[in-house]
Design an enzyme around this catalytic site. Structure first.
Site, PDB file in Angstrom:
ATOM      1  N   ASP A  41     -60.754 -16.056   0.873  1.00 25.52           N
ATOM      2  CA  ASP A  41     -61.094 -15.061  -0.150  1.00 25.52           C
ATOM      3  C   ASP A  41     -59.879 -14.889  -1.061  1.00 25.52           C
ATOM      4  OD1 ASP A  41     -62.369 -12.945  -1.471  1.00 25.52           O
ATOM      5  OD2 ASP A  41     -61.341 -11.502  -0.213  1.00 25.52           O
ATOM      6  N   THR A  74     -63.283 -13.861  -7.059  1.00 22.29           N
ATOM      7  CA  THR A  74     -61.852 -13.509  -7.114  1.00 22.29           C
ATOM      8  C   THR A  74     -60.991 -14.757  -7.309  1.00 22.29           C
ATOM      9  OG1 THR A  74     -61.926 -13.559  -4.721  1.00 22.29           O
ATOM     10  CG2 THR A  74     -62.003 -11.427  -5.756  1.00 22.29           C
ATOM     11  N   THR A  75     -61.446 -15.892  -6.748  1.00 21.60           N
ATOM     12  CA  THR A  75     -60.677 -17.127  -6.926  1.00 21.60           C
ATOM     13  C   THR A  75     -60.910 -17.688  -8.324  1.00 21.60           C
ATOM     14  OG1 THR A  75     -61.091 -17.559  -4.597  1.00 21.60           O
ATOM     15  CG2 THR A  75     -60.161 -19.349  -5.870  1.00 21.60           C
ATOM     16  N   ASP A 367     -68.414  -9.452   0.446  1.00 18.77           N
ATOM     17  CA  ASP A 367     -68.551 -10.063  -0.888  1.00 18.77           C
ATOM     18  C   ASP A 367     -70.019 -10.174  -1.269  1.00 18.77           C
ATOM     19  OD1 ASP A 367     -65.885 -10.285  -1.002  1.00 18.77           O
ATOM     20  OD2 ASP A 367     -65.768 -12.461  -1.126  1.00 18.77           O
TER      21      ASP A 367
END
Length: 507
Positions: A41, A74-75, A367
């Site tokens: 994550d 998020t990445t 998520d």
């Protein structure tokens, strides 16, 4: 240039975790205990990094905001910002002014966002179709995580849990409980609330039509609580009198609590043997030392208040539920509250081989829950697998061709940065990215194309048939946050180290 280098290094670090074939990272803490976290994550990885470079901190911040705002991507947001800076660095070396690049990026972002808006799908009128959209989004989100092997099962769990919320984005009503043992497949969704406590001795094991008083109060006053107090007595009889007075005080407090007409008392603090005995005699289930989060959530889902004084029973709001009983999960006994006042509450019990697996499974599921709860509110959906990036890149390319002047270089660079995301997804899967992206670009010049990268077969595939979908809100947040962060770092020409703040001499 230090600003660029730091930010690009951060983007390269998390780049390998992108996509269904992305790898995980082990984070080892340098503190005491040397705790180990295994995760892919982006936000979790970046949050734990020790960073000196100020520009890199900007990227860490955007991934944190992305995590709080929509939960997923998020990445991607960090990788996109890194690619935009990498392209900008080339332009700066060609002697194009950063402000010109920023102006070009601004035009490109508008154009890319409009291109996405034109291609969104919205099935909120058709409940079955919308549910299958949600299932596809959940499976796409989970396919890059540890739960990818059982993604259908967990997507079903997540969709059921989110649809119970009836459009609310308050995920507090969904409790995630982690119990080591069993396999991930043994996880299940339970309607109601599970408290990680045992029922005390000699107390009713099952209560129907429960009236629950949730409290945070000291139930251990069978000791003299005036600190530093000394009591001199001249005989043991006097000590017995003090003890009797203490007991009487406790008995009165318990009578006040019983006077609320309850049959279940849940306390945040300890309950000593004497009051517990009194509650058992009155047929009331007393639960002690329930952790704070458990208490807050229990009060929320049963519709009660947390009380700490008991003089006015009419002003205290009690919680209600249909049945309280003890259940077993694995080796542990827990207390199960079913038929709670807040109908949307539920508990997801995760089972797994070890704590590390469970922690990562919880992050993955969180998520998915975040993305789904946002999608229920904003029901627009896009295809996934690099399709949105290619759609945006094509629109931005067309804009670059029409724009005169140096800005067109920046717009062109923006389009290249967008194409980097499908390139990285293909690279992480060990595929020939140059070949795939050129095929994908050719496909996207056809009308209403739904082609994206199919990592499983290693070729260009139809995203509609594969059921790979993403939420529009997530993609939009990635696009806007990454561009704003890149702009901010582009505006910087020098990093200055400041003196620490001096303390004024206080006279």
């Amino acid at each position: 240039m230090a600003a660029f280098i730091g930010a690009m290094a951060i983007a390269d670090l998390v780049k390998t975790t992108l996509g269904p074939k992305g790898m995980d990272k082990i984070l080892q803490s340098t503190g005491r205990g040397r705790s180990v976290t295994v995760t892919n994550d982006g936000a979790t990885i970046l949050k734990s990094l020790h960073i000196d470079n100020p520009a890199a901190k900007v990227l860490v911040d955007i991934s944190k905001v992305q995590d709080d705002e929509v939960g997923d991507g998020t990445t991607s947001v960090v990788v996109l910002a890194g690619e935009l800076l990498r392209e900008a660095e080339k332009l700066v070396n060609m002697k194009i002014h950063p402000m010109t690049i920023i102006a070009g990026y601004r035009m490109a972002v508008e154009c890319a966002r409009n291109a996405l808006l034109e291609r969104t799908m919205d099935n909120k009128e058709n409940i079955d179709k919308f549910r299958s959209d949600l299932m596809n989004i959940a499976m796409t989100t989970l396919s890059s995580k540890i739960l990818s092997q059982d993604k259908e099962y967990f997507a079903e769990l997540a969709v059921d849990a989110v649809l119970r919320l009836k459009g609310s984005t308050n995920l507090e009503a969904i409790q995630i409980l982690k119990k080591p043992g069993g396999s991930l497949k043994d996880s299940f969704l339970d309607e109601g609330f599970i408290l990680d406590k045992k029922i005390g001795l000699g107390q009713p094991k099952r209560i129907e039509n429960a009236k629950i008083l949730v409290a945070n109060t000291a139930m251990d006053t069978d000791k003299v609580k005036i600190y530093g107090a000394r009591v001199r007595v001249d005989s043991m009889a006097k000590v017995a009198e003090i003890e009797a007075a203490e007991k009487q005080k406790m008995r009165e407090k318990v009578q006040k609590i019983i006077g609320h007409g309850i049959n279940c008392f849940v306390n945040r603090q300890l309950i000593y043997n004497f009051p517990e005995e009194l509650f058992a005699d009155a047929g009331i289930l007393a639960i002690e030392h329930a952790d704070f989060e458990g208490i807050e959530r229990l009060a929320l889902v049963t519709g009660g208040d947390i009380a700490s004084t008991f003089d006015n029973p009419e002003s205290v709001k009690l919680g209600h539920c249909n049945v309280i009983e003890e259940i077993m999960i694995g080796e542990d006994k827990l207390i199960h509250f079913s038929g709670v006042a807040m109908g949307q509450a539920c508990t997801i019990v995760l089972r797994g081989a070890s704590e590390h697996v469970l922690d990562e499974a919880e992050r993955s599921l969180h998520d998915a829950l975040c993305v789904l709860s946002q999608t229920v509110n904003d029901t627009r959906v896009l295809f996934g697998g690099g399709w949105p990036e290619m759609v945006m890149a094509k629109a931005v390319d067309d804009l670059a061709r029409k724009t005169p002047g140096k800005k067109s270089h920046a717009i062109d660079a923006f389009s290249r940065a967008l194409q980097a995301i499908p390139t990285i997804i293909a690279d992480n899967a060990g595929l020939d990215s140059a070949e795939l992206i050129s095929q994908l670009r050719a496909e996207h010049h056809k009308e209403n194309c739904t082609a994206g990268i199919d990592v499983i077969t290693g070729s260009v595939g139809d995203m509609q048939k594969r059921g790979i979908s993403e939420a529009f809100k997530v993609k939009q947040a990635i696009l806007l946050s990454a561009t704003e962060a890149a702009e901010m770092i582009l505006r910087v020409d020098e990093i200055i180290t400041c003196a620490p703040r001096r303390r004024e001499d206080r006279m």
